[in-house]
Scaffold this motif. Structure first.
Motif, mmCIF file in Angstrom:
data_model
loop_
_atom_site.group_PDB
_atom_site.id
_atom_site.type_symbol
_atom_site.label_atom_id
_atom_site.label_comp_id
_atom_site.label_asym_id
_atom_site.label_seq_id
_atom_site.Cartn_x
_atom_site.Cartn_y
_atom_site.Cartn_z
ATOM 1 N N LYS A 92 7.706 0.932 -7.093
ATOM 2 C CA LYS A 92 6.264 1.214 -7.170
ATOM 3 C C LYS A 92 5.613 0.544 -8.373
ATOM 4 O O LYS A 92 4.532 0.935 -8.808
ATOM 5 C CB LYS A 92 5.985 2.723 -7.234
ATOM 6 N N LEU A 93 6.290 -0.439 -8.952
ATOM 7 C CA LEU A 93 5.765 -1.068 -10.165
ATOM 8 C C LEU A 93 5.215 -2.450 -9.847
ATOM 9 O O LEU A 93 5.930 -3.318 -9.349
ATOM 10 C CB LEU A 93 6.865 -1.188 -11.230
ATOM 11 N N ALA A 94 3.968 -2.648 -10.114
ATOM 12 C CA ALA A 94 3.346 -3.961 -9.988
ATOM 13 C C ALA A 94 2.219 -4.033 -11.000
ATOM 14 O O ALA A 94 1.431 -3.104 -11.130
ATOM 15 C CB ALA A 94 2.811 -4.184 -8.572
ATOM 16 N N LYS A 95 2.164 -5.114 -11.721
ATOM 17 C CA LYS A 95 1.154 -5.262 -12.761
ATOM 18 C C LYS A 95 0.334 -6.526 -12.531
ATOM 19 O O LYS A 95 0.793 -7.480 -11.911
ATOM 20 C CB LYS A 95 1.822 -5.329 -14.144
ATOM 21 N N ASN A 96 -0.870 -6.493 -13.053
ATOM 22 C CA ASN A 96 -1.692 -7.699 -13.051
ATOM 23 C C ASN A 96 -1.356 -8.478 -14.319
ATOM 24 O O ASN A 96 -1.823 -8.146 -15.401
ATOM 25 C CB ASN A 96 -3.170 -7.327 -13.022
ATOM 26 N N LEU B 264 -2.633 0.156 -4.377
ATOM 27 C CA LEU B 264 -2.848 -1.022 -3.537
ATOM 28 C C LEU B 264 -2.669 -2.257 -4.398
ATOM 29 O O LEU B 264 -3.326 -2.395 -5.436
ATOM 30 C CB LEU B 264 -4.251 -1.021 -2.923
ATOM 31 N N HIS B 265 -1.775 -3.143 -3.984
ATOM 32 C CA HIS B 265 -1.523 -4.391 -4.698
ATOM 33 C C HIS B 265 -1.636 -5.543 -3.701
ATOM 34 O O HIS B 265 -1.064 -5.494 -2.612
ATOM 35 C CB HIS B 265 -0.127 -4.404 -5.338
ATOM 36 N N ILE B 266 -2.385 -6.570 -4.065
ATOM 37 C CA ILE B 266 -2.548 -7.750 -3.225
ATOM 38 C C ILE B 266 -2.158 -8.967 -4.055
ATOM 39 O O ILE B 266 -2.602 -9.123 -5.190
ATOM 40 C CB ILE B 266 -4.000 -7.886 -2.728
ATOM 41 N N PHE B 267 -1.322 -9.819 -3.474
ATOM 42 C CA PHE B 267 -0.810 -10.996 -4.161
ATOM 43 C C PHE B 267 -1.242 -12.245 -3.402
ATOM 44 O O PHE B 267 -1.282 -12.244 -2.172
ATOM 45 C CB PHE B 267 0.718 -10.963 -4.251
ATOM 46 N N ASN B 268 -1.532 -13.303 -4.137
ATOM 47 C CA ASN B 268 -1.977 -14.544 -3.517
ATOM 48 C C ASN B 268 -0.823 -15.477 -3.171
ATOM 49 O O ASN B 268 -0.916 -16.689 -3.340
ATOM 50 C CB ASN B 268 -2.985 -15.258 -4.413
ATOM 51 N N TYR B 269 0.257 -14.910 -2.707
ATOM 52 C CA TYR B 269 1.364 -15.689 -2.154
ATOM 53 C C TYR B 269 2.191 -14.738 -1.298
ATOM 54 O O TYR B 269 2.050 -13.509 -1.386
ATOM 55 C CB TYR B 269 2.204 -16.345 -3.252
ATOM 56 N N SER B 270 3.044 -15.265 -0.463
ATOM 57 C CA SER B 270 3.845 -14.431 0.430
ATOM 58 C C SER B 270 5.125 -14.017 -0.281
ATOM 59 O O SER B 270 5.997 -14.841 -0.533
ATOM 60 C CB SER B 270 4.159 -15.182 1.735
ATOM 61 N N LEU C 254 0.846 -1.192 0.000
ATOM 62 C CA LEU C 254 0.000 0.000 0.000
ATOM 63 C C LEU C 254 0.883 1.243 0.000
ATOM 64 O O LEU C 254 1.822 1.355 0.791
ATOM 65 C CB LEU C 254 -0.899 -0.012 1.241
ATOM 66 N N GLU C 255 0.547 2.174 -0.876
ATOM 67 C CA GLU C 255 1.224 3.467 -0.927
ATOM 68 C C GLU C 255 0.191 4.528 -0.549
ATOM 69 O O GLU C 255 -0.900 4.577 -1.128
ATOM 70 C CB GLU C 255 1.760 3.712 -2.342
ATOM 71 N N PHE C 256 0.515 5.396 0.437
ATOM 72 C CA PHE C 256 -0.491 6.364 0.878
ATOM 73 C C PHE C 256 0.188 7.589 1.485
ATOM 74 O O PHE C 256 1.348 7.562 1.889
ATOM 75 C CB PHE C 256 -1.439 5.731 1.891
ATOM 76 N N ASP C 257 -0.579 8.693 1.532
ATOM 77 C CA ASP C 257 -0.159 9.928 2.166
ATOM 78 C C ASP C 257 -1.010 10.078 3.417
ATOM 79 O O ASP C 257 -2.231 10.281 3.319
ATOM 80 C CB ASP C 257 -0.375 11.101 1.194
ATOM 81 N N TYR C 258 -0.386 9.964 4.584
ATOM 82 C CA TYR C 258 -1.132 9.770 5.822
ATOM 83 C C TYR C 258 -1.376 11.080 6.567
ATOM 84 O O TYR C 258 -0.484 11.907 6.710
ATOM 85 C CB TYR C 258 -0.360 8.800 6.725
ATOM 86 N N GLU D 238 11.648 -4.131 -3.087
ATOM 87 C CA GLU D 238 11.736 -3.722 -4.492
ATOM 88 C C GLU D 238 10.488 -2.937 -4.894
ATOM 89 O O GLU D 238 10.582 -1.943 -5.630
ATOM 90 C CB GLU D 238 11.899 -4.955 -5.381
ATOM 91 N N LEU D 239 9.320 -3.350 -4.417
ATOM 92 C CA LEU D 239 8.106 -2.597 -4.693
ATOM 93 C C LEU D 239 8.166 -1.208 -4.071
ATOM 94 O O LEU D 239 7.694 -0.221 -4.649
ATOM 95 C CB LEU D 239 6.887 -3.350 -4.153
ATOM 96 N N HIS D 240 8.752 -1.111 -2.877
ATOM 97 C CA HIS D 240 8.877 0.190 -2.213
ATOM 98 C C HIS D 240 9.671 1.169 -3.076
ATOM 99 O O HIS D 240 9.308 2.353 -3.188
ATOM 100 C CB HIS D 240 9.548 0.035 -0.853
ATOM 101 N N PHE D 241 10.730 0.674 -3.695
ATOM 102 C CA PHE D 241 11.578 1.565 -4.480
ATOM 103 C C PHE D 241 11.070 1.769 -5.907
ATOM 104 O O PHE D 241 11.243 2.832 -6.495
ATOM 105 C CB PHE D 241 13.014 1.035 -4.508
#
Length: 599
Positions: free
Chosen positions: A513-517, A494-500, A374-378, A508-511
Motif C-alpha cells: 500500500k506504499l506509493a509516493k509522489n 488512488l495512485h496513477i502512474f504514467n507508465y505501465s 485503487l484501494e476501496f471498501d465496496y 507489491e502495491l497490493h501488499f
C-alpha cells in the motif's frame, strides 16, 4: 618500448570475446601480462543503515539505507617469459596506476579524481528495434532504434548472421550508425542486433599490492634453445571506490518545440538515480515560466484526513471540486471520513442511489501508457469508479472509465468500447479490495509467456483479465481531468502512474500500500526570449542564463525554484519528463545531458 607506448592499447590485440579482463582508463591490463583468476566483488556496494530511537517507544525507526564506498581487491597473475620479465611488468603496471590515479572525471559537471575501472568481457547490451545492413558498407540503418541513447563511438556492434565484432565509429542519429570494418555478411533487413553499453566504476588505487610465485606443479620448466617459456606469478592489488555507482557514457537527448503540458520519455537512463544538466531554449515570442518535472507519478492521494492530492507536475497539493450525481457542484458537508481497515479514509454520505464525484483538474495523465492502483471498501451497486477526461464538459466521450456494473463485474473502457474486462466469473463482493490495471497502447511483452498484452486488470493482486489485441485509441491530448466516483463506499487511496507497471509491481502495491509522489520539479520564474538559453545543473544546482539581447552569460540562480529533477529509470530504465509553461507559449528546445547510473 617507451613507457608512453604502453598506454596505447591499440598496439595490442585483445580478442573481444576473450574471458573477462580489467580495463583502466581505456587501457586493458593484458598489456602488462595481467590475467584475472577470479572476478572481483563489485556487484553491489555496501550499505549503511540509518535509524533513530524515539523516546518512550520500543525499537528503532528506519531513515533508509545509504550506499557507501567500498574496498575491493583484484586477484590475477602476471605472466612473462622469465622472472625478470614478470618483475618489469609488475613495476610498469604499478607505475601506470600511480600516474593515472590523479585523472579527473566529470559526472554531470562535477569532477571526481580517480581511475575509470571497467570489467571488460561482461558488458551490458541494447537491442531496441531492428537494423538493415548492406554488404561492404559501413553505414547501418536502424528501424525503431534509439542509437543516440545507448550507442557511443568505440563500443561494439554485432548483427545477426555475422560473427564479426564491429566497432562503432560515429552515431549520426537515432536510426543511423557508422561501423568499422565494413559489413562482411550479406545484405539484409529487419535483423536483430546488439550494441555494447559501457559501464565504469570510479575508483582509486589504494597503494597495496602483493606478488608471489605459483606453486610448482610442473608448469615451470627449463626450455631449450628457441623455446618460449611462460612464467606466471600471483598478483593482487587493491582499490576503493570514490563514487558508489556504475556510470555509463555521457548522452544528450534533444526535445524540440515542446508545448504546454506535454510528457516526453527518456529511455536507457539506467536503474539508479542520476543528476542531469538541463538546457532550455526560449521560443520566438518568449517562453513564459517554463517548468521541467522528472518522475513517473501522475496522481497520488492516500485520503488520510484531507481531500487534497499530490498532482503530477510537482509535489504540491491540488484540491478537488465536489460534484453530485448529476455532476453539478455539491457541498463540503456531504464529505465524511469513514474507517477503512485500520486507517481513516475518505467517503461520502448518501443513500444507495446517490453518487458523488471528486473532480481534479489540470493534471497530466499519459493517454498512451499508464497504470492505476485503487484501494476501496465496496458497497454493492452500479458505479463509475474512475473517469479520465480531456475536458471537464465531456464526461461521456474521450475518456478512460473504470466501472463496476449492476452485476458487480469490472471493466475498463473508452469511447470506442471495452479496453479490458474481468473474466465473467469474477464478481466484486462487498468489503475491502485493491483494484489495479495497466494500459499500454503499443503493447508489452510478458517475460513469463512471451505474449504481447495491451492491458491487464488485477483484483486483490490476482490477474482477472487481459487484452492481447490492440484497442482503438484516438486521443491526441493528455488526460487533464480526473473524476473519482463514490457511492456509499470509502476510498482508501488512488495512485496513477504514467507508465505501465509490471504485474509484480502492482502486486507489491497490493501488499505494501506504499506509493509516493517522487516527482521533482524545476521552475524558471521568468520569461525566456527567443534565442535565450538557460542552463541548470541538477547535481550542484549551479545555473546561468545566456541572454541573447546582451550576447553574454549572466547568473540566474535566484530565478529558479523547486527541487532539482534527477533521473531515476528503475527496472525499465525510462523516465518521464513533464513540460509546462504559462498560457500557450512553447519551449523551442530542451536538451538533457546525463550519464546513466547503475546499481
Amino acid at each position: 618500448m617507451a613507457f608512453e607506448d604502453l598506454l596505447d592499447s591499440s598496439k595490442y590485440e585483445v580478442p573481444v570475446k576473450a574471458r573477462p579482463s580489467i580495463t583502466i582508463n581505456g587501457v586493458n591490463l593484458r598489456v602488462y601480462g595481467f590475467e584475472l583468476t577470479g572476478l572481483p566483488d563489485i556487484l553491489l556496494p555496501p550499505t549503511r543503515q540509518r535509524t533513530t530511537t524515539l523516546t518512550g517507544r520500543h525499537g528503532q525507526l528506519s531513515f533508509g539505507d545509504l550506499y557507501e564506498n567500498w574496498n575491493f581487491s583484484i586477484d590475477g597473475q602476471i605472466v612473462g617469459q622469465n622472472l625478470e620479465d614478470v618483475v618489469q611488468k609488475q613495476h610498469k603496471l604499478l607505475r601506470f596506476l600511480d600516474i593515472e590515479r590523479d585523472q579527473d572525471f566529470a559526472i554531470g559537471e562535477q569532477n571526481y579524481t580517480g581511475l575509470r575501472f571497467e570489467l571488460s568481457g561482461a558488458p551490458l547490451f541494447a537491442d531496441k528495434g531492428t537494423v538493415n545492413v548492406t554488404s561492404n558498407q559501413k553505414s547501418v540503418t536502424g528501424v525503431g532504434t534509439l542509437f543516440t541513447a545507448y550507442a557511443k563511438p568505440g563500443a561494439t556492434f554485432e548483427v545477426a548472421g555475422d560473427s564479426t565484432i564491429y566497432t562503432i565509429e560515429s552515431v549520426p542519429s537515432d536510426t543511423s550508425i557508422i561501423v568499422n570494418p565494413s559489413i562482411t555478411r550479406a545484405t539484409g533487413s529487419s535483423l536483430s542486433y546488439r550494441v555494447e553499453r559501457r559501464r565504469y566504476l570510479l575508483v582509486s588505487y589504494d597503494g597495496s599490492s602483493s606478488i608471489s610465485p605459483i606453486a610448482d606443479r610442473g608448469f615451470n620448466k627449463q626450455g631449450g634453445v628457441g623455446d618460449i617459456v611462460r612464467l606466471g606469478y600471483n598478483f593482487t592489488f587493491g582499490f576503493y571506490t570514490v563514487y558508489p555507482y556504475w556510470v555509463g557514457d555521457t548522452f544528450t537527448k534533444t526535445f524540440s518545440s515542446l508545448s504546454n503540458n506535454t510528457i516526453n520519455t527518456l529511455e536507457y537512463v539506467g536503474n539508479a538515480p542520476s543528476n542531469p544538466v538541463y538546457f532550455i531554449t526560449g521560443h520566438s515570442g518568449t517562453t513564459d515560466n517554463p517548468s521541467i518535472t522528472a518522475g513517473k507519478t501522475a496522481f497520488n492521494s492516500n485520503y488520510d484526513g484531507q481531500t487534497k492530492a499530490s498532482e503530477t507536475k510537482n509535489q504540491s497539493l491540488v484540491t478537488p471540486s465536489l460534484l453530485d450525481n448529476s455532476k453539478t457542484a455539491g457541498t463540503q458537508s456531504d464529505m465524511k471520513f469513514a474507517p477503512l481497515t485500520t486507517t481513516t479514509k475518505f467517503g461520502v454520505n448518501g443513500s444507495t442511489d446517490d453518487a458523488f464525484y471528486l473532480k481534479y483538474e489540470n493534471l497530466s495523465i499519459n493517454q498512451d501508457e499508464f497504470s492505476v492502483f485503487l484501494e476501496f471498501d465496496y458497497v454493492a451497486g452500479a458505479i463509475d469508479l474512475i473517469s479520465f477526461n480531456t475536458t471537464a464538459s465531456s464526461q461521456t466521450s474521450k475518456k478512460i472509465e473504470l466501472k463496476i456494473d449492476g452485476s458487480n463485474q469490472l471493466s475498463v473502457s473508452n469511447e470506442n468500447g471495452d479496453i479490458i474486462a474481468a473474466s465473467s466469473d469474477t464478481v466484486i463482493t462487498e468489503g475491502y479490495h485493491t483494484l489495479s490495471y495497466w494500459v499500454n497502447k503499443n503493447g508489452s511483452v510478458d517475460s513469463k509467456d512471451s505474449n504481447t498484452y495491451y492491458s491487464k486488470i488485477l483484483l486483490d493482486g490476482e490477474i482477472i483479465g487481459t487484452t492481447s489485441s490492440s484497442f482503438t485509441h484516438n486521443l491526441t491530448a493528455l488526460y487533464d481531468h480526473l473524476f473519482l466516483a463514490i457511492r456509499r463506499s470509502t476510498i482508501g487511496c488512488l495512485h496513477i502512474f504514467n507508465y505501465s507497471l509490471t504485474d509484480e509491481e502492482l502486486r507489491e502495491l497490493h501488499f505494501s500500500k506504499l506509493a509516493k509522489n517522487n516527482n521533482n520539479t524545476l521552475n524558471y520564474n521568468a520569461a525566456l526570449a527567443s534565442g535565450d538559453i538557460v542552463r541548470y545543473n541538477s547535481k550542484d544546482t549551479s545555473s546561468e542564463l545566456y541572454d541573447s539581447s546582451l550576447g553574454a552569460k549572466i547568473n540566474c540562480y535566484s530565478t529558479f525554484s523547486g527541487n532539482a529533477p534527477y533521473l531515476y529509470g528503475g527496472d525499465n530504465e525510462k523516465e518521464n519528463i513533464y513540460v509546462t509553461t504559462n498560457s500557450s507559449t512553447t519551449i523551442e528546445q530542451l536538451n538533457i545531458t546525463y550519464q546513466p547510473h547503475f546499481r
